[in-house]
Design a protein around this motif. Structure first.
Motif, short mmCIF file in Angstrom:
data_model
loop_
_atom_site.label_atom_id
_atom_site.label_comp_id
_atom_site.label_asym_id
_atom_site.label_seq_id
_atom_site.Cartn_x
_atom_site.Cartn_y
_atom_site.Cartn_z
N THR A 29 0.42 -0.76 -10.21
CA THR A 29 -0.56 -0.85 -9.12
C THR A 29 -0.38 0.32 -8.17
OG1 THR A 29 -0.55 -3.26 -9.20
CG2 THR A 29 -1.35 -2.27 -7.17
N TRP A 30 -1.50 0.93 -7.80
CA TRP A 30 -1.53 1.96 -6.78
C TRP A 30 -2.43 1.42 -5.66
CZ3 TRP A 30 -1.65 2.64 -11.96
CH2 TRP A 30 -0.80 3.58 -12.53
N ILE A 56 -3.92 -1.99 2.96
CA ILE A 56 -4.35 -1.63 1.61
C ILE A 56 -5.76 -2.19 1.39
CG2 ILE A 56 -3.88 -1.91 -0.87
CD1 ILE A 56 -1.77 -0.21 0.53
N VAL A 57 -6.72 -1.33 1.12
CA VAL A 57 -8.11 -1.79 0.94
C VAL A 57 -8.67 -1.44 -0.43
CG1 VAL A 57 -8.65 -1.69 3.41
CG2 VAL A 57 -9.12 0.30 1.96
N ARG A 58 -7.94 -0.59 -1.17
CA ARG A 58 -8.41 -0.25 -2.52
C ARG A 58 -7.19 -0.19 -3.43
NH1 ARG A 58 -10.18 4.83 -2.04
NH2 ARG A 58 -8.91 5.62 -3.73
N VAL A 67 8.72 -7.92 -9.68
CA VAL A 67 7.93 -6.76 -9.22
C VAL A 67 8.77 -5.82 -8.36
CG1 VAL A 67 6.99 -8.17 -7.34
CG2 VAL A 67 5.83 -6.07 -7.96
N THR A 68 8.65 -4.54 -8.63
CA THR A 68 9.34 -3.52 -7.85
C THR A 68 8.28 -2.66 -7.17
OG1 THR A 68 11.09 -3.52 -9.50
CG2 THR A 68 11.06 -1.67 -7.95
N SER A 69 8.34 -2.62 -5.84
CA SER A 69 7.33 -1.88 -5.08
C SER A 69 7.96 -0.70 -4.36
CB SER A 69 6.68 -2.79 -4.04
OG SER A 69 6.12 -3.92 -4.66
N PHE A 70 7.21 0.39 -4.30
CA PHE A 70 7.66 1.58 -3.60
C PHE A 70 6.65 1.90 -2.51
CE2 PHE A 70 9.21 1.68 -7.92
CZ PHE A 70 10.55 1.99 -7.76
N VAL A 71 7.18 2.20 -1.33
CA VAL A 71 6.35 2.47 -0.16
C VAL A 71 6.93 3.72 0.51
CG1 VAL A 71 5.74 1.56 2.13
CG2 VAL A 71 5.82 0.02 0.16
N PRO A 72 6.09 4.64 0.98
CA PRO A 72 6.66 5.84 1.62
C PRO A 72 7.47 5.46 2.86
CG PRO A 72 4.24 5.88 1.67
CD PRO A 72 4.64 4.66 0.94
N ILE A 78 -2.19 6.79 -0.71
CA ILE A 78 -1.51 5.76 -1.49
C ILE A 78 -0.28 5.29 -0.71
CG2 ILE A 78 -0.48 5.16 -3.71
CD1 ILE A 78 -3.28 6.09 -4.11
N PHE A 79 -0.25 4.02 -0.34
CA PHE A 79 0.88 3.48 0.41
C PHE A 79 1.67 2.46 -0.38
CE2 PHE A 79 1.90 4.66 4.71
CZ PHE A 79 0.95 5.62 4.96
N GLU A 80 1.26 2.19 -1.59
CA GLU A 80 2.00 1.24 -2.41
C GLU A 80 1.93 1.69 -3.87
OE1 GLU A 80 -0.15 -2.11 -3.61
OE2 GLU A 80 1.55 -3.10 -4.55
N TYR A 81 3.08 1.67 -4.52
CA TYR A 81 3.13 1.85 -5.97
C TYR A 81 4.05 0.75 -6.48
CZ TYR A 81 4.47 3.80 -10.51
OH TYR A 81 4.72 3.97 -11.85
N SER A 82 3.51 -0.11 -7.35
CA SER A 82 4.31 -1.25 -7.82
C SER A 82 4.30 -1.33 -9.35
CB SER A 82 3.76 -2.58 -7.29
OG SER A 82 3.87 -2.65 -5.89
N VAL A 83 5.40 -1.80 -9.86
CA VAL A 83 5.53 -2.04 -11.29
C VAL A 83 5.91 -3.50 -11.45
CG1 VAL A 83 6.78 -1.37 -13.37
CG2 VAL A 83 6.31 0.33 -11.61
N ALA A 84 5.08 -4.26 -12.18
CA ALA A 84 5.30 -5.70 -12.24
C ALA A 84 5.36 -6.20 -13.68
CB ALA A 84 4.18 -6.43 -11.49
#
Lengths: 226, 226
Positions: free
Chosen positions: A194-195, A161-163, A128-133, A203-209
């Motif tokens: 995932t957003w 993260i709640v949603r 998984v690769t996650s991106f965070v501001p 949006i504080f997380e964008y992940s590609v898994a």
């Protein structure tokens, strides 16, 4: 018998043939069959069911992340699996066009890029690769993500993260995925985006898994909207 | 250019190269490029975005069945896709051990077995086999499932499905799946199991579905449980 389970000739959830049939099939005695069956039960390949017989156990990790926001470790540990995380890379970089759009950032904005390989019982399960501001989170750079979860760290920084929105796709494993997840090239895998949003909707997380297809399944329930 | 989109060289959601670069790449004039781009926009392969440029459109059908109980036709129609259903077979038979267990039936019980191929815009999308208990539903045999939905018919018979459990897996298409869904052998597909329950908790539907991986994606949102 194990290879017949692994190649799917003996199907998951189905009864295996009777002792006498197995003895004929493998040309061995019934006590030998009985012993082999017991060994496969002990190893978790087979399961004895009252009044029905012996069935092939599902070897997939049944996950519920499709309806619960929970960290990987917490979910896996609740299933009695031991987890480990390898941080393949962790750095800040300029957001690509894709990441910029996903996180709603301005052109040229910086992000953290966290690439992890996650294990269950010593098998690789997901890459998984996650991106965070980067901007509101300069301290994230000091976190040891082999031990800490991204969601916990975001919560600590007041960006819980709640949603979560997820997009599920499938793909055939390419060369690098095959090496990383210990599967064959072109083996089918789950490909999830995932957003993750905070309570304010940012949006504080964008992940590609990429989840191994052979050892993962996802289960969930839907109730009719009233 | 279309083949570069189809083979993934030009990725979904990403910008295509600039006009001048495309002209060099294909060794044609810029007006020719402009015309080709416009044609692909018209055909739905590309999308022009204000201030960003031209991006490759997602050609996958984004489905929400992961969080809504809705008939295939209703969901597809709501996306502006025309649907069709081919009934491959429909008969009553003695339940296999798998179906018996899934529907909680007694040994030797009869079930309906309904096998359908479902289309969107004339492309095959999913090959689904559904099992329904025979006993309380003798009239189901007279239904034309090219026109009627299984969920509607169950609701009419006072067995409305209100809770659904789904298990998502991936697999490589075998020979028959490849023929049925018009995809390559070993192409990755979604492999879903569904258990549908009525308000009294009885399971009235067990389905096994194979969704084409190249044209389907599933999206959903999860909200934190409070």
């Amino acid at each position: 018998m194990r290879s017949k389970i692994q190649n799917g000739e003996f199907q998951e959830g189905h009864l295996i043939p009777k002792e006498v049939e197995l003895a004929a099939l493998f040309q061995v005695s019934r006590p030998t069959v009985r012993q082999a069956v017991q060994e496969l039960v002990n190893q978790g390949y087979l399961e004895k069911r009252k009044r029905r017989g012996t069935i092939v156990t599902s070897r997939k990790i049944s996950q519920e992340f499709t309806h619960v926001i929970e960290s990987y470790n917490k979910e896996m540990n609740s299933k009695g699996l031991t987890t480990a995380t390898q941080v393949l890379s962790f750095r800040s970089e300029q957001a690509s066009a894709e990441v910029q759009a996903a996180l709603g950032l301005d052109h040229g904005a910086k992000v953290y890029r966290l690439e992890r390989l996650r294990f269950a019982n010593e098998q690789p399960v997901v890459w998984v690769t996650s991106f965070v501001p980067f901007r509101p989170l300069p301290k994230l750079g000091q976190v040891d993500f082999t031990q800490q979860s991204l969601y916990t760290e975001l919560a600590k920084a007041q960006h819980k993260i709640v949603r979560v929105r997820r997009k599920l796709e499938v793909m055939a494993a390419d060369e690098s995925t095959s090496v990383m997840l210990h599967i064959a090239v072109n083996a089918p895998i789950f490909y999830f985006h995932t957003w993750g949003a905070t309570v304010s909707g940012e949006i504080f997380e964008y992940s590609v898994a990429k989840y191994r297809g052979d050892i993962n399944s996802f289960q969930f329930e839907i109730n009719q909207r009233s």
